[in-house]
Write an enzyme that holds these catalytic residues in place. Structure first.
Site, PDB file in Angstrom:
ATOM      1  N   GLU A   1       0.836  -1.210   0.000  1.00 39.69           N
ATOM      2  CA  GLU A   1       0.000   0.000   0.000  1.00 39.69           C
ATOM      3  C   GLU A   1       0.859   1.244   0.000  1.00 39.69           C
ATOM      4  O   GLU A   1       0.611   2.194  -0.724  1.00 39.69           O
ATOM      5  CB  GLU A   1      -0.843   0.056   1.270  1.00 39.69           C
ATOM      6  CG  GLU A   1      -2.042  -0.801   1.278  1.00 39.69           C
ATOM      7  CD  GLU A   1      -2.765  -0.598   2.598  1.00 39.69           C
ATOM      8  OE1 GLU A   1      -3.596   0.289   2.677  1.00 39.69           O
ATOM      9  OE2 GLU A   1      -2.455  -1.331   3.552  1.00 39.69           O
TER      10      GLU A   1
ATOM     11  N   ASP B   1     -11.725  -7.279   5.890  1.00 38.85           N
ATOM     12  CA  ASP B   1     -12.249  -8.591   6.298  1.00 38.85           C
ATOM     13  C   ASP B   1     -13.161  -8.380   7.494  1.00 38.85           C
ATOM     14  O   ASP B   1     -13.251  -7.275   8.025  1.00 38.85           O
ATOM     15  CB  ASP B   1     -11.079  -9.527   6.671  1.00 38.85           C
ATOM     16  CG  ASP B   1     -10.269  -8.955   7.818  1.00 38.85           C
ATOM     17  OD1 ASP B   1     -10.615  -9.238   8.965  1.00 38.85           O
ATOM     18  OD2 ASP B   1      -9.297  -8.197   7.574  1.00 38.85           O
TER      19      ASP B   1
HETATM   20  N1  ADE Z   1      -6.003  -5.744   9.818  1.00 43.15           N
HETATM   21  C1  ADE Z   1      -6.864  -6.116   8.832  1.00 43.15           C
HETATM   22  N2  ADE Z   1      -7.670  -7.104   9.255  1.00 43.15           N
HETATM   23  C2  ADE Z   1      -7.320  -7.372  10.541  1.00 43.15           C
HETATM   24  C3  ADE Z   1      -7.763  -8.287  11.496  1.00 43.15           C
HETATM   25  N3  ADE Z   1      -8.732  -9.150  11.222  1.00 43.15           N
HETATM   26  N4  ADE Z   1      -7.150  -8.284  12.716  1.00 43.15           N
HETATM   27  C4  ADE Z   1      -6.160  -7.423  12.982  1.00 43.15           C
HETATM   28  N5  ADE Z   1      -5.686  -6.530  12.115  1.00 43.15           N
HETATM   29  C5  ADE Z   1      -6.259  -6.492  10.898  1.00 43.15           C
END
Ligand code: ADE
Length: 250
Positions: free
Chosen positions: A13, A217
């Protein structure tokens, strides 16, 4: 004169953001690469924070102490915690908290030792500015940011949220862990691994900051699959677009 620091949690990124810089100089300190230059007419320093709270603390401290940044933006991805948040949404911090900090019984759970507080507020002006930047991009249409294919694949229809972000040295990828964190911190919007550390550094150095996170996510059993795909196909383009828009408004 403003000297904007931009930190990112993923090398891919931040590479896209580094590519925006002109009149570049690269400075290496502590196994980190700081790219100093300009984006448009704005003086900027851009670096990969590395992962986790300690790594981000080192990088943020160097940004302030060695490069004299006047304002710090952190950009990256996060796992959704609040109901309704979906992949591709954007969260800008109001407050940061460390979900894995626990010095009980000496002080209450989550309280920052010797700082007498649990939450660190992000700077309201930078937070509002980042919000305007993201809203401008949403108004222009997400497919201008990432292309039509990614919009379809990830069902991208971003909504911007302002709220609390929790950080800890864990990638959250199970429903049990997700629920455990939410049972103690029910109001957080998302989880990540650096923001609250950067917030604490900025609090101590009196440097305005804000944290901008795109949901990659839903912090459950699918998190690792969604996360890896999202980073490659979407997050880079989001970061580049958001930073380009921020510097127009600084
Ligand atoms: N960054 C992006 N997704 C994450 C997650 N599930 N846990 C911790 N940091 C993150």
């Amino acid at each position: 004169m403003k000297n904007i620091g931009i930190l990112g949690a993923m090398a891919q990124e931040i590479d896209e953001v580094k590519a925006l810089l002109t009149e570049k100089t690269v400075v290496k300190i502590a196994n980190r690469e700081f790219v100093v230059g300009k984006i448009g007419n704005v003086r900027c320093v851009v670096a990969f924070s590395k992962w986790g709270k300690v790594a981000a603390t080192i990088t943020a401290t160097l940004m302030i102490q060695e490069f004299g940044v006047t304002d710090l933006f952190f950009i990256g991805t996060a796992g959704a915690m609040a109901d309704g948040l979906k992949v591709g949404d954007i969260v800008i911090s109001k407050r940061l908290v460390q979900h894995d900090l626990d010095a009980r019984p000496i002080i209450p759970r989550f309280e920052l030792p010797l700082l007498n507080r649990t939450y660190v507020d992000s700077d309201p002006d930078l937070t509002a500015l980042a919000g305007r930047a993201v809203n401008n991009l949403i108004d222009k249409g997400v497919k201008n940011m990432v292309g039509e294919e990614a919009v379809k694949e990830f069902n991208l229809a971003p909504t911007l949220y302002f709220g609390d972000i929790a950080s800890g040295d864990q990638f959250i990828s199970s429903d049990a862990k997700r629920q455990e964190i939410l049972s103690f911190l029910p109001d957080i919007l998302c989880v990540e691994m650096e923001g609250a550390a950067v917030a604490q550094v900025c609090l101590e150095f009196n440097t305005p900051f804000t944290i901008i996170r795109t949901i990659s996510d839903t912090a459950n059993h699918n998190a690792h699959v969604d996360f890896n795909k999202f980073i490659v196909e979407v997050a880079n383009a989001y970061s580049r677009a958001i930073v380009s828009e921020i510097v127009k408004l600084v």
